[in-house]
Motif scaffolding. Structure first.
Motif, PDB file in Angstrom:
ATOM      1  N   THR A   1    -108.850  15.818-104.591  1.00  0.00           N
ATOM      2  CA  THR A   1    -109.825  15.632-105.688  1.00  0.00           C
ATOM      3  C   THR A   1    -109.013  15.596-106.804  1.00  0.00           C
ATOM      4  O   THR A   1    -107.755  16.020-106.877  1.00  0.00           O
ATOM      5  CB  THR A   1    -110.926  16.633-105.911  1.00  0.00           C
ATOM      6  OG1 THR A   1    -110.089  17.887-106.206  1.00  0.00           O
ATOM      7  CG2 THR A   1    -111.707  16.780-104.690  1.00  0.00           C
ATOM      8  N   PRO A   2    -109.387  14.650-107.984  1.00  0.00           N
ATOM      9  CA  PRO A   2    -108.409  14.810-109.236  1.00  0.00           C
ATOM     10  C   PRO A   2    -108.338  16.094-109.656  1.00  0.00           C
ATOM     11  O   PRO A   2    -106.990  16.298-110.253  1.00  0.00           O
ATOM     12  CB  PRO A   2    -109.454  14.094-110.144  1.00  0.00           C
ATOM     13  CG  PRO A   2    -110.350  13.065-109.332  1.00  0.00           C
ATOM     14  CD  PRO A   2    -110.528  13.681-108.058  1.00  0.00           C
ATOM     15  N   LEU A   3    -109.301  16.999-109.717  1.00  0.00           N
ATOM     16  CA  LEU A   3    -108.945  18.497-110.216  1.00  0.00           C
ATOM     17  C   LEU A   3    -107.933  18.959-109.259  1.00  0.00           C
ATOM     18  O   LEU A   3    -106.955  19.828-109.831  1.00  0.00           O
ATOM     19  CB  LEU A   3    -110.283  19.269-110.248  1.00  0.00           C
ATOM     20  CG  LEU A   3    -109.968  20.679-110.712  1.00  0.00           C
ATOM     21  CD1 LEU A   3    -109.411  20.472-111.994  1.00  0.00           C
ATOM     22  CD2 LEU A   3    -111.415  21.423-110.918  1.00  0.00           C
TER      23      LEU A   3
ATOM     24  N   GLY B   1    -111.894  19.853 -97.691  1.00  0.00           N
ATOM     25  CA  GLY B   1    -112.869  19.004 -98.184  1.00  0.00           C
ATOM     26  C   GLY B   1    -113.405  17.960 -97.110  1.00  0.00           C
ATOM     27  O   GLY B   1    -112.780  18.025 -96.012  1.00  0.00           O
ATOM     28  N   PRO B   2    -114.494  17.341 -97.292  1.00  0.00           N
ATOM     29  CA  PRO B   2    -114.678  16.149 -96.575  1.00  0.00           C
ATOM     30  C   PRO B   2    -113.449  15.442 -95.979  1.00  0.00           C
ATOM     31  O   PRO B   2    -112.691  14.947 -97.056  1.00  0.00           O
ATOM     32  CB  PRO B   2    -115.816  15.438 -97.154  1.00  0.00           C
ATOM     33  CG  PRO B   2    -116.255  16.214 -98.251  1.00  0.00           C
ATOM     34  CD  PRO B   2    -115.034  17.194 -98.660  1.00  0.00           C
TER      35      PRO B   2
ATOM     36  N   GLN C   1    -109.341  20.069-102.006  1.00  0.00           N
ATOM     37  CA  GLN C   1    -110.171  20.698-103.084  1.00  0.00           C
ATOM     38  C   GLN C   1    -109.386  21.613-104.167  1.00  0.00           C
ATOM     39  O   GLN C   1    -108.430  22.203-103.566  1.00  0.00           O
ATOM     40  CB  GLN C   1    -111.261  21.363-102.450  1.00  0.00           C
ATOM     41  CG  GLN C   1    -111.974  20.445-101.609  1.00  0.00           C
ATOM     42  CD  GLN C   1    -113.019  19.397-102.362  1.00  0.00           C
ATOM     43  OE1 GLN C   1    -113.194  18.189-101.654  1.00  0.00           O
ATOM     44  NE2 GLN C   1    -113.681  19.660-103.414  1.00  0.00           N
ATOM     45  N   ALA C   2    -109.840  21.772-105.259  1.00  0.00           N
ATOM     46  CA  ALA C   2    -109.218  22.569-106.197  1.00  0.00           C
ATOM     47  C   ALA C   2    -109.022  23.987-105.345  1.00  0.00           C
ATOM     48  O   ALA C   2    -108.128  24.709-105.751  1.00  0.00           O
ATOM     49  CB  ALA C   2    -110.147  22.780-107.392  1.00  0.00           C
ATOM     50  N   GLU C   3    -110.013  24.565-104.829  1.00  0.00           N
ATOM     51  CA  GLU C   3    -110.142  25.997-104.218  1.00  0.00           C
ATOM     52  C   GLU C   3    -108.712  25.944-103.280  1.00  0.00           C
ATOM     53  O   GLU C   3    -108.264  26.992-103.066  1.00  0.00           O
ATOM     54  CB  GLU C   3    -111.127  26.314-103.507  1.00  0.00           C
ATOM     55  CG  GLU C   3    -111.655  25.421-102.262  1.00  0.00           C
ATOM     56  CD  GLU C   3    -113.134  25.767-101.984  1.00  0.00           C
ATOM     57  OE1 GLU C   3    -113.122  26.610-100.876  1.00  0.00           O
ATOM     58  OE2 GLU C   3    -113.994  25.634-102.685  1.00  0.00           O
TER      59      GLU C   3
ATOM     60  N   ARG D   1    -110.168  16.319 -97.555  1.00  0.00           N
ATOM     61  CA  ARG D   1    -109.756  16.095 -98.793  1.00  0.00           C
ATOM     62  C   ARG D   1    -109.467  17.704 -99.566  1.00  0.00           C
ATOM     63  O   ARG D   1    -110.080  18.457 -99.211  1.00  0.00           O
ATOM     64  CB  ARG D   1    -110.855  15.697 -99.675  1.00  0.00           C
ATOM     65  CG  ARG D   1    -110.720  15.334-100.994  1.00  0.00           C
ATOM     66  CD  ARG D   1    -111.744  14.578-101.636  1.00  0.00           C
ATOM     67  NE  ARG D   1    -113.036  15.492-101.737  1.00  0.00           N
ATOM     68  CZ  ARG D   1    -114.339  15.253-101.745  1.00  0.00           C
ATOM     69  NH1 ARG D   1    -114.731  14.053-101.759  1.00  0.00           N
ATOM     70  NH2 ARG D   1    -114.987  16.114-101.974  1.00  0.00           N
TER      71      ARG D   1
ATOM     72  N   ALA E   1    -125.892  20.806 -89.558  1.00  0.00           N
ATOM     73  CA  ALA E   1    -125.906  21.618 -91.112  1.00  0.00           C
ATOM     74  C   ALA E   1    -126.640  23.059 -91.007  1.00  0.00           C
ATOM     75  O   ALA E   1    -127.451  23.098 -90.282  1.00  0.00           O
ATOM     76  CB  ALA E   1    -126.390  20.651 -92.092  1.00  0.00           C
TER      77      ALA E   1
ATOM     78  N   HIS F   1    -104.814  17.690-110.233  1.00  0.00           N
ATOM     79  CA  HIS F   1    -104.202  18.207-111.713  1.00  0.00           C
ATOM     80  C   HIS F   1    -103.560  19.662-111.633  1.00  0.00           C
ATOM     81  O   HIS F   1    -102.716  19.994-112.144  1.00  0.00           O
ATOM     82  CB  HIS F   1    -105.452  18.057-112.643  1.00  0.00           C
ATOM     83  CG  HIS F   1    -105.378  18.716-113.942  1.00  0.00           C
ATOM     84  ND1 HIS F   1    -104.842  17.948-115.070  1.00  0.00           N
ATOM     85  CD2 HIS F   1    -105.861  20.012-114.394  1.00  0.00           C
ATOM     86  CE1 HIS F   1    -104.930  18.702-116.006  1.00  0.00           C
ATOM     87  NE2 HIS F   1    -105.399  19.849-115.717  1.00  0.00           N
TER      88      HIS F   1
END
Lengths: 426, 336
Positions: A125-127, A146-147, A152-154, A150, A77, A130
Motif C-alpha cells: 500500500t502507499p502507506l 494483505g490481499p 500493509q502498514a502494520e 500486499r 469468511a 511511505h
C-alpha cells in the motif's frame, strides 16, 4: 461467497496432485499466506499457502488425488453460513469443455488455471511504502499480510518493532519451536536427536528425501538466517552466521545431538561442533564449505538472482550430476519457494558476506583438525559447486565417503546410500 | 427552560427550512424574487414555496410559463440587471432544457465581460430517486454542472444546511445551483432561528472516526451514518464526511480524513462512472494523502442505468445501507 481452494498446477505435465497432508483442520481458522496443505505430484512435492483468510471447510481427504483446477476446500469468511460445498467455479468456468468428458476436459480446465507465478514487483500500500522508505527498510523484504500478499502498514510496523521469529506453521509431522531462527522438530522418535543444517539457497524441506532413511531418531531442522521461514537477518560474515545458528542450537538445550550439515550448513555444523564439543555426538559433513577457497561464484549469484523457473533451472541442474532429477516441476516448486524477492536479496547479501567475490572467505581446516567427535565427510565426485578434492585436507581420523556420478547434493541424488551410511554410525 | 434549550428543540422539515430561508430573504432584501413553474398559488411541485405568494404577492413570487429555457433566460437577465432571483425547477432533470442559459450564459457572462457584471442567480433543483417518478424525474445530475467553471454546485443534506446554504447562495455574486434531494424534503431536524449562512465550499464531518473515511453526498450522508452506527457495533469506526459542496470541493477536509484513516469510500447517488466520487478519488490519488492510503479507494454510485420505475429496481440501482456496510467491512478488514 467462500473462496475456492483449488489444486494448483505446479508442473507443466501435471494432470493431478495428491494432498499428502493438511496443515489446517476442518473448521479451523486460516490466515492468508499460512501453509494450507502439502501436495505431491509424480515429480515434485510442495507446500501450498492459503490465498485468503477465513475458516476452512469441505476439505478433501488426505491422500486424495485431485485433478488440477478442481476444488480441494473452501475458505469461508467469519460469520458466513457454511452449507453444502458450493459449485466449483473452475468447473462452471470451463463451461462446455467440462461437460465434454473427463479426459480432455480436465486438461482444458487445467489450462485455464494459471500456475502460481513469482511476482517481480512487490505489492504494497502507499502507506506501507511511505513508512518503509522513512525507516530505510526495503519494502521487498517485508512479508505482506494483505490481499494477494500486499504489504500493509502494520507489516512494516511489525518489522520495525520486532523482527518476527519463526512464523508460519511447521511442516507436516513437525512442530515449530520458538527461537531466533525457524526450528522444527519431528513428532515422536527415540534416541539421540539429529540436527539438520541445510545449505545456501535451500531450506528445511530439502531434507525430506534423506529423512526417510534416518531411522527413528528425533529430527530437528534449523533454517539458516534468510532461508525458509527464518528471519532475514543481516549477516556480516561467517562468524556472525555461526553466532546466529549457535544461538538457536543452544536454545534447544539438548544433552547430545548428531549434527548433519550440507555445504554452507556443513561449515556451520563444523564450527558449532568445534565450540560445543560436549553436546555434539557425531558430525556429518555433506559437500562441506570451509575447506578451501574455491566455490562456483556464478552459481551462487545465479541462484540468488533467478526470478523465474527458466533462469533458476540451469543452476539447479548444475547442483547435481543426474540432471534428469531436476524436472520442470521441481524447478517450479523451487522457484515458488523462492518467490519472495526479499528472501532472495537477503540470501544474495549473505552469499556476498560469506563468499565475497565468489571465494570461500573462511577456512575451517584448523577446526576440522581439532575435532574429536566421530566425523565423516560425504561428497560426490561430480560436484560442480565446491571441488570434492577439498575433502583431502581432512585429518586422518575423519572418514571420507566419495561417490562417483554424484554432484553437490548427495542426500538428494542418493538419499538411500547416504542414509545407510549414516545409520551405521548413529 | 432556557431560551437556549428552546432553540435546541426547534425542528423544521428540510422543505420548511428552505421556505423559511426564502421568507427571510424576501423580507430583508427587496431585490430577492422567486421564479418558477407553479410556485405561486399551487405552492411548488414539492410544496416548498408554499403560501409565500400570499405574503409577498405575484410580483415577487412569480409563476413562469412551462418553458425552462425561457424562465431561466428571464432569471439570468433579472440577475444581470440587479435583482436576486431564486429560480425553482420542478425537477432537476429539466435542467437539460435550460442548459444554454445555465452553462453558456450564467456561468460565462462575468468572465466574458471582464468582470464588469455578474449573475447572482440561485437555482433550486429537486433531485434524486426514491419517489417512483421514473427515468426522467429521478436523476442526480450534479456532476454535469460540477464540470463547469463559473458555477457553484451545492447539495445540503440537513434542514439546517438547506437554510444556511440557500442564504449563503444569495450572498454569492455568481450563479449557485442547489440540488435538493426529494426524499429529504420531509426530513426534520434542528434549524436555528433568524438569519445565518452556512459557508459554500466547506464539507462537514458528521461523525468522526478513525478506521474508514466515507465521503457522501446528499441523501447518501444519512445512509452512510446509518451504516456507521451498525459498523460501530462491529468495532469499525467510520468517519462520515458530508461533502455539501460539489464545486468548489473542500479538498482539505477530505485529505485530512484520508491521512488519518488511510481508507476511503465515496458514496453518491449519481451514476458512478465519471461522477462526483471519481473526482474525489482522483483528487486524493494526486495529493500527498496518497502516501497514507492502506487500501484501494472504493466508490459506491448509481448503476449504469436509467432510474427504473419498478420500486425494487429503483432501490437496486442506487447505493443502499447494506452496500455501504459490505464495502466498509471489506475495506476495514483488509479484504480489498
Amino acid at each position: 461467497m467462500p473462496v475456492e481452494v483449488i489444486m494448483p498446477k505446479v508442473d507443466m505435465d501435471m494432470a493431478s496432485g495428491k494432498i499428502t497432508v493438511w496443515h489446517v483442520a476442518a473448521g479451523d481458522r486460516v490466515g492468508q499466506g499460512d501453509p494450507l496443505f502439502d501436495i505431491e505430484t509424480d515429480k515434485a512435492a510442495m507446500e501450498v499457502e492459503a490465498a485468503a483468510s477465513g475458516y476452512l471447510h469441505h476439505r478433501v481427504a488426505e491422500g486424495t488425488d485431485v485433478p488440477i483446477g478442481q476444488p480441494v476446500a473452501w475458505i469461508y469468511a467469519e460469520g458466513e453460513d457454511v452449507g453444502a460445498p458450493p459449485e466449483a467455479a473452475a468447473r462452471s468456468a470451463a463451461g462446455t469443455a467440462a461437460e465434454a468428458g473427463p479426459g480432455p476436459a480436465s486438461e482444458r480446465a487445467a489450462e485455464t488455471v494459471p500456475a502460481p507465478e513469482p511476482h517481480a514487483k512487490t505489492r504494497a500500500t502507499p502507506l506501507a511504502r511511505h513508512l518503509a522508505a522513512k525507516a530505510g527498510l526495503d519494502i521487498g523484504e517485508i512479508a505482506g499480510s494483505g490481499p494477494r500478499g500486499r504489504v500493509q502498514a502494520e507489516d512494516v510496523r511489525g518489522e520495525l518493532h520486532q523482527p518476527p521469529p519463526s512464523k508460519g506453521a511447521a511442516p507436516a509431522g513437525f512442530t515449530a519451536e520458538n527461537g531466533p531462527l525457524a526450528v522444527s522438530r519431528s513428532i515422536g522418535g527415540a534416541g539421540t536427536p539429529i540436527i539438520l543444517l541445510h545449505g545456501f539457497a535451500s531450506d528445511a524441506k530439502s531434507w525430506g528425501p534423506l529423512e526417510r532413511h534416518l531411522g527413528d531418531h528425533p529430527i530437528i531442522r534449523i533454517e539458516l538466517p534468510a532461508h525458509g521461514k527464518s528471519p532475514k537477518l543481516r549477516i556480516s560474515g561467517f562468524a556472525d552466521l555461526v553466532c546466529e545458528v549457535r544461538r538457536a542450537f543452544d536454545k534447544l538445550d539438548l544433552g547430545s545431538a548428531h549434527l548433519i550439515g550440507h555445504s554452507l550448513g556443513a561449515a556451520v555444523a563444523l564450527a558449532i561442533a568445534d565450540t560445543r564439543p560436549k553436546t555434539v555426538s557425531s558430525l556429518t559433513l555433506l559437500a562441506p564449505a570451509g575447506l578451501g577457497p574455491d566455490i562456483n561464484g556464478a552459481a551462487l549469484a545465479g541462484l540468488g538472482n533467478a526470478t523465474r523457473p527458466e533462469s533458476l533451472g540451469p543452476w539447479l541442474k548444475l547442483m547435481v550430476c543426474n540432471e534428469r532429477l531436476i524436472s520442470d516441476g521441481y524447478v517450479r516448486a523451487a522457484m515458488s519457494a523462492r518467490a519472495d524477492a526479499g528472501l532472495r536479496s537477503a540470501q544474495s547479501a549473505l552469499a556476498d558476506a560469506v563468499f565475497p567475490d565468489g571465494v570461500q572467505a573462511f577456512d575451517l581446516k584448523s577446526a576440522l583438525d581439532r575435532i574429536e567427535v566421530p566425523t565423516r565427510i560425504v561428497w560426490g565426485k561430480q560436484d560442480r559447486i565446491i571441488p570434492w578434492q577439498h575433502a583431502l585436507r581432512a585429518p586422518g581420523r575423519v572418514s571420507l565417503h566419495l561417490f562417483d556420478n554424484v554432484g553437490h547434493i548427495p542426500q538428494f541424488e542418493i538419499p538411500d546410500e547416504v542414509g545407510k551410511l549414516l545409520r551405521a554410525h548413529l | 427552560m432556557s431560551a437556549d434549550s428552546r432553540e435546541e428543540l426547534r425542528e423544521l422539515s428540510y422543505a420548511e427550512a428552505i421556505r423559511e430561508a426564502m421568507d427571510i430573504a424576501l423580507g430583508r432584501d427587496e431585490r430577492v424574487i422567486l421564479m418558477g413553474e407553479d410556485i405561486g398559488v399551487y405552492g411548488g411541485a414539492f410544496q416548498v414555496t408554499g403560501n409565500l405568494v400570499e405574503k409577498y404577492g405575484t410580483d415577487r413570487v412569480m409563476d413562469t410559463p412551462i418553458s425552462e429555457l425561457g424562465g431561466a433566460g428571464v432569471a439570468v437577465g433579472a440577475a444581470l440587471t440587479g435583482l436576486r432571483p431564486i429560480f425553482e425547477f420542478q425537477f432537476s432533470d429539466f435542467a437539460a432544457l435550460a442548459m444554454e442559459q445555465i452553462v453558456n450564459q450564467a456561468a460565462k457572462i462575468r468572465y466574458m465581460l471582464g468582470g464588469a457584471v455578474s449573475v447572482p442567480l440561485v437555482m433550486r433543483f429537486p433531485a434524486g430517486s426514491g419517489t417512483g417518478a421514473a427515468a426522467q424525474h429521478s436523476q442526480s445530475l450534479e456532476a454535469w454542472f460540477g464540470h463547469v467553471p463559473g458555477l457553484k454546485v451545492i447539495q445540503p443534506s440537513t434542514p439546517e444546511d438547506a437554510k444556511g446554504m440557500l442564504l449563503a447562495a444569495l450572498e454569492d455574486p455568481d450563479p449557485v445551483m442547489i440540488f435538493e434531494h426529494k426524499i429529504l424534503y420531509k426530513m426534520k431536524g434542528h434549524v436555528p432561528e433568524g438569519y445565518y449562512t452556512t459557508p459554500i465550499g466547506k464539507a462537514a464531518i458528521r461523525r468522526p472516526g478513525t478506521d474508514v473515511s466515507i465521503v457522501a453526498t446528499s441523501l447518501m450522508v444519512h445512509k452512510a451514518l446509518a451504516a456507521a452506527e451498525t459498523l460501530a457495533g462491529e468495532g469499525i469506526d467510520v468517519e462520515v464526511i458530508d461533502l455539501r459542496t460539489v464545486r468548489p470541493m473542500d479538498r482539505e477536509t477530505i485529505l485530512a480524513s484520508v491521512r488519518k484513516t488511510g481508507k476511503l469510500i465515496c458514496v453518491y447517488e449519481g451514476v458512478k462512472t465519471l461522477g462526483v466520487g471519481a473526482e474525489i478519488s482522483a483528487m486524493v490519488a494526486e495529493s500527498d494523502a496518497f502516501d497514507f492510503l492502506e487500501a484501494p479507494i472504493l466508490r459506491l454510485g448509481g448503476a449504469e442505468s436509467p432510474i427504473p420505475y419498478n420500486p425494487e429496481l429503483e432501490k437496486a440501482v442506487v447505493p443502499q445501507v447494506p452496500d455501504i456496510l459490505e464495502a466498509a467491512r471489506n475495506i476495514a478488514k483488509g479484504r480489498v
